[in-house]
Design a protein around this motif. Structure first.
Motif, mmCIF file in Angstrom:
data_model
loop_
_atom_site.group_PDB
_atom_site.id
_atom_site.type_symbol
_atom_site.label_atom_id
_atom_site.label_comp_id
_atom_site.label_asym_id
_atom_site.label_seq_id
_atom_site.Cartn_x
_atom_site.Cartn_y
_atom_site.Cartn_z
ATOM 1 N N TRP A 195 32.380 -42.798 -12.634
ATOM 2 C CA TRP A 195 31.373 -43.466 -11.819
ATOM 3 C C TRP A 195 30.468 -42.072 -11.537
ATOM 4 O O TRP A 195 29.545 -42.249 -10.700
ATOM 5 C CB TRP A 195 31.430 -44.387 -10.900
ATOM 6 C CG TRP A 195 31.971 -45.646 -11.392
ATOM 7 C CD1 TRP A 195 31.335 -46.569 -11.853
ATOM 8 C CD2 TRP A 195 33.414 -46.190 -11.219
ATOM 9 N NE1 TRP A 195 32.154 -47.700 -12.216
ATOM 10 C CE2 TRP A 195 33.391 -47.447 -12.027
ATOM 11 C CE3 TRP A 195 34.427 -45.715 -10.867
ATOM 12 C CZ2 TRP A 195 34.537 -48.126 -11.981
ATOM 13 C CZ3 TRP A 195 35.796 -46.270 -10.952
ATOM 14 C CH2 TRP A 195 35.578 -47.485 -11.704
ATOM 15 N N GLY A 196 31.139 -40.943 -11.409
ATOM 16 C CA GLY A 196 30.531 -39.769 -10.981
ATOM 17 C C GLY A 196 30.827 -39.540 -9.395
ATOM 18 O O GLY A 196 30.214 -38.495 -9.130
ATOM 19 N N GLU B 139 35.237 -29.095 -2.582
ATOM 20 C CA GLU B 139 34.431 -28.662 -3.634
ATOM 21 C C GLU B 139 35.379 -28.480 -4.979
ATOM 22 O O GLU B 139 34.759 -28.504 -6.077
ATOM 23 C CB GLU B 139 33.939 -27.403 -3.257
ATOM 24 C CG GLU B 139 32.791 -27.390 -2.155
ATOM 25 C CD GLU B 139 32.294 -26.092 -1.855
ATOM 26 O OE1 GLU B 139 32.732 -25.036 -2.187
ATOM 27 O OE2 GLU B 139 31.028 -26.185 -1.311
ATOM 28 N N SER B 140 36.604 -28.832 -4.926
ATOM 29 C CA SER B 140 37.371 -28.714 -6.200
ATOM 30 C C SER B 140 37.566 -30.182 -6.487
ATOM 31 O O SER B 140 38.252 -30.354 -7.489
ATOM 32 C CB SER B 140 38.664 -28.136 -5.701
ATOM 33 O OG SER B 140 39.418 -29.094 -5.016
ATOM 34 N N LEU B 141 37.120 -31.212 -5.877
ATOM 35 C CA LEU B 141 37.249 -32.644 -6.315
ATOM 36 C C LEU B 141 36.428 -32.722 -7.520
ATOM 37 O O LEU B 141 35.403 -32.274 -7.721
ATOM 38 C CB LEU B 141 36.948 -33.488 -5.415
ATOM 39 C CG LEU B 141 37.619 -33.545 -3.935
ATOM 40 C CD1 LEU B 141 37.032 -34.630 -3.032
ATOM 41 C CD2 LEU B 141 38.993 -33.617 -4.099
ATOM 42 N N MET C 232 28.251 -41.803 -5.070
ATOM 43 C CA MET C 232 27.697 -42.052 -6.375
ATOM 44 C C MET C 232 26.643 -40.764 -6.460
ATOM 45 O O MET C 232 25.872 -40.642 -5.553
ATOM 46 C CB MET C 232 27.359 -43.336 -6.812
ATOM 47 C CG MET C 232 28.716 -44.333 -6.988
ATOM 48 S SD MET C 232 28.099 -46.006 -7.466
ATOM 49 C CE MET C 232 26.966 -46.554 -6.073
ATOM 50 N N PRO C 233 26.355 -40.334 -7.948
ATOM 51 C CA PRO C 233 25.467 -39.206 -8.082
ATOM 52 C C PRO C 233 24.010 -39.976 -7.528
ATOM 53 O O PRO C 233 22.989 -39.080 -7.137
ATOM 54 C CB PRO C 233 25.437 -38.992 -9.397
ATOM 55 C CG PRO C 233 26.600 -39.380 -9.840
ATOM 56 C CD PRO C 233 27.198 -40.456 -9.128
ATOM 57 N N ALA C 234 23.899 -41.145 -7.551
ATOM 58 C CA ALA C 234 22.583 -41.842 -7.423
ATOM 59 C C ALA C 234 22.572 -43.337 -6.675
ATOM 60 O O ALA C 234 23.585 -44.107 -7.208
ATOM 61 C CB ALA C 234 21.522 -41.942 -8.730
#
Length: 201
Positions: free
Chosen positions: A76-77, A69-71, A16-18
């Motif tokens: 939920w990020g 990198e294309s995902l 997740m981003p954070a």
């Protein structure tokens, strides 16, 4: 870490981003090192039953760095594999296909969690997940597959966590342990510490 260096097939959760340790650098390093990298994919359980979860997790292989990198992020990020590409990929729990998925067994599974601790009674590393049981059910099925291929001792389970997610003393709380919870071979913390089931760093 030797279990990582020696692993040919590695499963890595995508972060997740954070709020949890970031795994992007691990994915990039593993791909650059020539390892086969598998990431989670959630789908409807093909064996519906009141006793089984409605959604289950498999691991699908990334083709290369460009593929990773294309995902695109989900709601939920979290970077996620396009469902339309899943059947073109090697999968851990899939049956026979063009990619010989029926022969795939992971060497190392890096698992997320909400909290981790070491049992004062047994010295086992305990993991508290997000409550859906995706990893516990996947690991149980993966273990059965490995046993059927005579490779049940091959796979290692390591947790990845921020230092703040490790409960180092009973005063900080403890992780409950259920009958389906999978114990870990080790826990890697963001500060570089590696915890072992014996409780030694």
């Amino acid at each position: 870490m030797r279990p990582y260096r020696d692993a040919k097939r590695v499963s890595v959760f995508l972060s997740m981003p954070a709020g949890e340790i970031q795994t992007g650098a691990i994915v990039r390093h593993a791909l650059a090192s020539g390892k086969e990298v598998f990431v989670p994919y959630l789908h409807r359980n093909p064996l519906p039953s009141p006793d089984l979860p409605g959604r289950v997790m498999d691991m699908v292989r990334l083709r290369d760095l460009q593929d990773y990198e294309s995902l695109q992020p989900d709601r939920w990020g979290i970077p996620s594999v396009d469902p339309s590409t899943v059947y073109e990929r090697q999968r851990v729990l899939a049956g026979p296909d063009a990619h010989h998925s029926d022969r795939v067994v992971l060497d190392l599974i890096l698992v997320p969690g909400v909290a981790f601790d070491i049992s004062p009674e047994t010295g086992a590393i305990r993991r508290l997940g997000h409550g859906k049981g995706f990893y516990d059910y996947f690991i149980d099925r993966h273990r059965a597959k490995a046993a059927s291929l005579g490779l049940e001792e091959r796979t290692l389970l390591y947790g990845l966590a921020l230092s703040e997610q490790f409960l180092s003393s009973p005063s900080e709380g403890s992780v409950p342990e259920g009958s389906h919870d999978q114990r870990l071979h080790g826990l890697i913390l963001g500060n570089g510490d590696i915890k072992t089931p014996s409780g030694k760093s």
